[in-house]
Design an enzyme around this catalytic site. Structure first.
Site, PDB file in Angstrom:
ATOM      1  N   TYR A   4       0.835  -1.221   0.000  1.00 13.78           N
ATOM      2  CA  TYR A   4       0.000   0.000   0.000  1.00 13.78           C
ATOM      3  C   TYR A   4       0.865   1.265   0.000  1.00 13.78           C
ATOM      4  O   TYR A   4       0.360   2.369  -0.207  1.00 13.78           O
ATOM      5  CB  TYR A   4      -0.939   0.050   1.218  1.00 13.78           C
ATOM      6  CG  TYR A   4      -1.891  -1.114   1.349  1.00 13.78           C
ATOM      7  CD1 TYR A   4      -2.130  -1.984   0.292  1.00 13.78           C
ATOM      8  CD2 TYR A   4      -2.572  -1.346   2.545  1.00 13.78           C
ATOM      9  CE1 TYR A   4      -2.988  -3.060   0.422  1.00 13.78           C
ATOM     10  CE2 TYR A   4      -3.442  -2.409   2.678  1.00 13.78           C
ATOM     11  CZ  TYR A   4      -3.642  -3.272   1.615  1.00 13.78           C
ATOM     12  OH  TYR A   4      -4.495  -4.327   1.756  1.00 13.78           O
TER      13      TYR A   4
ATOM     14  N   HIS B 186       0.642 -11.894   1.787  1.00 20.54           N
ATOM     15  CA  HIS B 186      -0.393 -11.139   1.073  1.00 20.54           C
ATOM     16  C   HIS B 186      -1.075 -11.967  -0.026  1.00 20.54           C
ATOM     17  O   HIS B 186      -2.297 -11.895  -0.208  1.00 20.54           O
ATOM     18  CB  HIS B 186       0.234  -9.875   0.451  1.00 20.54           C
ATOM     19  CG  HIS B 186      -0.738  -8.762   0.244  1.00 20.54           C
ATOM     20  ND1 HIS B 186      -0.430  -7.451   0.471  1.00 20.54           N
ATOM     21  CD2 HIS B 186      -2.032  -8.756  -0.169  1.00 20.54           C
ATOM     22  CE1 HIS B 186      -1.474  -6.685   0.204  1.00 20.54           C
ATOM     23  NE2 HIS B 186      -2.461  -7.468  -0.194  1.00 20.54           N
TER      24      HIS B 186
HETATM   25  N1  LIG Z   1      -5.508  -8.598   1.371  1.00 15.44           N
HETATM   26  C1  LIG Z   1      -5.816  -8.022   0.231  1.00 15.44           C
HETATM   27  O1  LIG Z   1      -5.449  -8.494  -0.876  1.00 15.44           O
HETATM   28  C2  LIG Z   1      -6.648  -6.768   0.254  1.00 15.44           C
HETATM   29  C3  LIG Z   1      -7.192  -6.280  -0.944  1.00 15.44           C
HETATM   30  C4  LIG Z   1      -7.972  -5.126  -0.884  1.00 15.44           C
HETATM   31  C5  LIG Z   1      -8.210  -4.507   0.330  1.00 15.44           C
HETATM   32  N2  LIG Z   1      -7.635  -4.989   1.482  1.00 15.44           N
HETATM   33  C6  LIG Z   1      -7.881  -4.323   2.796  1.00 15.44           C
HETATM   34  O2  LIG Z   1      -9.290  -4.169   2.966  1.00 15.44           O
HETATM   35  C7  LIG Z   1      -9.568  -2.795   3.242  1.00 15.44           C
HETATM   36  C8  LIG Z   1     -10.959  -2.410   2.802  1.00 15.44           C
HETATM   37  O3  LIG Z   1     -11.159  -2.623   1.419  1.00 15.44           O
HETATM   38  P1  LIG Z   1     -11.181  -1.435   0.334  1.00 15.44           P
HETATM   39  O4  LIG Z   1     -10.309  -0.354   0.811  1.00 15.44           O
HETATM   40  O5  LIG Z   1     -10.874  -2.037  -0.989  1.00 15.44           O
HETATM   41  O6  LIG Z   1     -12.671  -0.940   0.246  1.00 15.44           O
HETATM   42  P2  LIG Z   1     -14.033  -0.990   1.132  1.00 15.44           P
HETATM   43  O7  LIG Z   1     -13.737  -0.849   2.567  1.00 15.44           O
HETATM   44  O8  LIG Z   1     -14.837  -2.154   0.654  1.00 15.44           O
HETATM   45  O9  LIG Z   1     -14.755   0.326   0.585  1.00 15.44           O
HETATM   46  C9  LIG Z   1     -14.180   1.597   0.709  1.00 15.44           C
HETATM   47  C10 LIG Z   1     -15.102   2.601   0.032  1.00 15.44           C
HETATM   48  O10 LIG Z   1     -16.343   2.669   0.762  1.00 15.44           O
HETATM   49  C11 LIG Z   1     -16.644   4.029   1.036  1.00 15.44           C
HETATM   50  N3  LIG Z   1     -17.324   4.064   2.333  1.00 15.44           N
HETATM   51  C12 LIG Z   1     -16.829   3.696   3.536  1.00 15.44           C
HETATM   52  N4  LIG Z   1     -17.755   3.836   4.494  1.00 15.44           N
HETATM   53  C13 LIG Z   1     -18.870   4.333   3.884  1.00 15.44           C
HETATM   54  C14 LIG Z   1     -20.154   4.689   4.346  1.00 15.44           C
HETATM   55  N5  LIG Z   1     -20.473   4.543   5.632  1.00 15.44           N
HETATM   56  N6  LIG Z   1     -21.044   5.174   3.454  1.00 15.44           N
HETATM   57  C15 LIG Z   1     -20.714   5.313   2.137  1.00 15.44           C
HETATM   58  N7  LIG Z   1     -19.507   4.991   1.637  1.00 15.44           N
HETATM   59  C16 LIG Z   1     -18.588   4.494   2.507  1.00 15.44           C
HETATM   60  C17 LIG Z   1     -15.336   4.740   1.060  1.00 15.44           C
HETATM   61  O11 LIG Z   1     -15.524   6.095   0.707  1.00 15.44           O
HETATM   62  P3  LIG Z   1     -15.209   7.301   1.746  1.00 15.44           P
HETATM   63  O12 LIG Z   1     -13.717   7.363   1.844  1.00 15.44           O
HETATM   64  O13 LIG Z   1     -15.834   8.468   1.054  1.00 15.44           O
HETATM   65  O14 LIG Z   1     -15.865   6.957   3.042  1.00 15.44           O
HETATM   66  C18 LIG Z   1     -14.540   3.987  -0.012  1.00 15.44           C
HETATM   67  O15 LIG Z   1     -14.806   4.535  -1.292  1.00 15.44           O
HETATM   68  C19 LIG Z   1      -8.446  -2.075   2.487  1.00 15.44           C
HETATM   69  O16 LIG Z   1      -8.371  -0.711   2.806  1.00 15.44           O
HETATM   70  C20 LIG Z   1      -7.269  -2.922   2.883  1.00 15.44           C
HETATM   71  O17 LIG Z   1      -6.838  -2.612   4.189  1.00 15.44           O
HETATM   72  C21 LIG Z   1      -6.876  -6.121   1.453  1.00 15.44           C
END
Ligand SMILES: NC(=O)c1ccc[n+]([C@@H]2O[C@H](COP(=O)([O-])OP(=O)(O)OC[C@H]3O[C@@H](n4cnc5c(N)ncnc54)[C@H](OP(=O)(O)O)[C@@H]3O)[C@@H](O)[C@H]2O)c1
Length: 315
Positions: free
Chosen positions: A96, A154
């Site tokens: 990241y 990962h």
């Molecule tokens: N291990 C892996 O391969 C892997 C892959 C991907 C992700 N991850 C981890 O998982 C975490 C979460 O996944 P992600 O970052 O892909 O996305 P996510 O948490 O599924 O979604 C994030 C999105 O949701 C919006 N959001 C959050 N709360 C909200 C609410 N209450 N109402 C409306 N919109 C909302 C955010 O916008 P705002 O900023 O405007 O709130 C952002 O655009 C990552 O940050 C990372 O730490 C791990």
């Protein structure tokens, strides 16, 4: 070994049903938003984030904060705010490019390190015994900490066996409290179990209402490895935040779509790590422990499953 795993898995299901596996850490939420559904009142609200007991006895919050794409000053601000509103589990990864920002956010929050549950991940390019040890040292240095709560492989690429051996040694040396994997299919996890001396505590995989993981989910439920959902909102894809089915369920419970999604993960016994850059959303996403989806809600959400990734470009 498998039978033993299954028995422990059954124990976990019993725990989940009776909630006796969960402990609760009490936190105080900051000032809330005034959204129609899912907002919190503008008074300090006491909230408990339940924890799950991992297979090595370590407690992990069932809800945490994701940091992918939150870099530099944005990352610092978001991590600091997330901690200030009550998150204790923070999820980052070498790839990241934000471990320094996450570390600075932790520092600015003023929290005692021991109160946090900090996860980072070993990237593919660093696989192998020697590389893993070096990559771990680099990560903790960037984060400004001297141990990790959780370190994950990962992706199941490269020299996984060498990486796992290094992680086992780091764990035994007290540098990591728990070790696990991410993006492992059941067969890949079973292969690792063939040589592992330490059973992975976690498999962090893509999970959301559009990809309910109906193969990995029952597999992990009957194993000693806890499931954790990445992209619990599918990162907003497939118009999740305007989905009419989720909106109707939310309306019934006076909750937002985001809260319905996170409550659904929680009721399935899955740890979730939503990301947000907005403090109001961070607070909203924590406010899921005061309502319950009924069986018919769970069944309706089950019909949203598309049984496929929403991130085909990462395949
Ligand atoms: N291990 C892996 O391969 C892997 C892959 C991907 C992700 N991850 C981890 O998982 C975490 C979460 O996944 P992600 O970052 O892909 O996305 P996510 O948490 O599924 O979604 C994030 C999105 O949701 C919006 N959001 C959050 N709360 C909200 C609410 N209450 N109402 C409306 N919109 C909302 C955010 O916008 P705002 O900023 O405007 O709130 C952002 O655009 C990552 O940050 C990372 O730490 C791990």
């Amino acid at each position: 070994m498998k039978m033993e795993n299954q028995l422990k898995g059954i124990k976990r299901r019993e725990f989940l049903k009776g909630s006796s596996k969960f402990a609760a850490a009490t936190i105080f939420m900051g000032l809330g938003s005034s959204k129609l559904f899912g907002g919190v009142s503008a008074t300090q609200k006491k909230i408990s984030i339940p924890t799950v007991t991992l297979n090595n006895g370590v407690l992990m919050p069932m809800l945490g904060f994701g940091t992918n794409t939150l870099k530099d000053s944005l990352g610092v601000r978001c991590v600091s705010e997330a901690i200030s509103v009550g998150y204790r589990l923070i999820d980052t990864a070498h790839i990241y490019g934000n471990e320094e920002a996450v570390g600075e956010g932790i520092k600015q929050s003023g929290i005692d390190r021991k109160e946090l549950f900090l996860t980072s991940k070993l990237w593919v390019d660093d696989s192998g015994y020697e590389n893993t040890k070096k990559a771990f040292e680099t990560s903790i240095k960037k984060l400004g900490v001297d141990y990790l709560d959780l370190y994950l492989i990962h992706r199941p690429r490269g020299d996984v066996k060498g990486s796992w051996q290094a992680m086992e040694e780091l764990s035994k040396a007290g540098k990591i409290r728990a070790i696990g994997v991410s993006n492992f299919e059941p067969e890949q996890l079973e292969e690792l179990m063939g040589y592992a001396k330490i059973v992975p505590v976690i498999n962090q995989i893509e999970t959301h209402v559009f990809f309910q993981e109906n193969i990995s989910y029952p597999f992990l439920k009957s194993s000693e490895t806890q499931m954790e959902a990445w992209s619990p909102f599918a990162a907003g894809r497939n118009e999740i935040f305007t989905n009419q089915t989720l909106a109707a369920i939310g309306k019934k419970h006076q909750k937002s779509i985001a809260q319905v999604c996170l409550r659904w993960h929680y009721q399935r016994g899955i740890v979730a790590i939503p990301r947000s850059s907005q403090k109001a959303h961070m607070i909203e996403n924590l406010n899921i422990f005061d309502f319950e989806l009924v069986e018919s809600d769970m069944q309706t959400i089950a019909t949203l499953d598309l049984n496929t990734t929403q991130f085909p470009e990462w395949g």
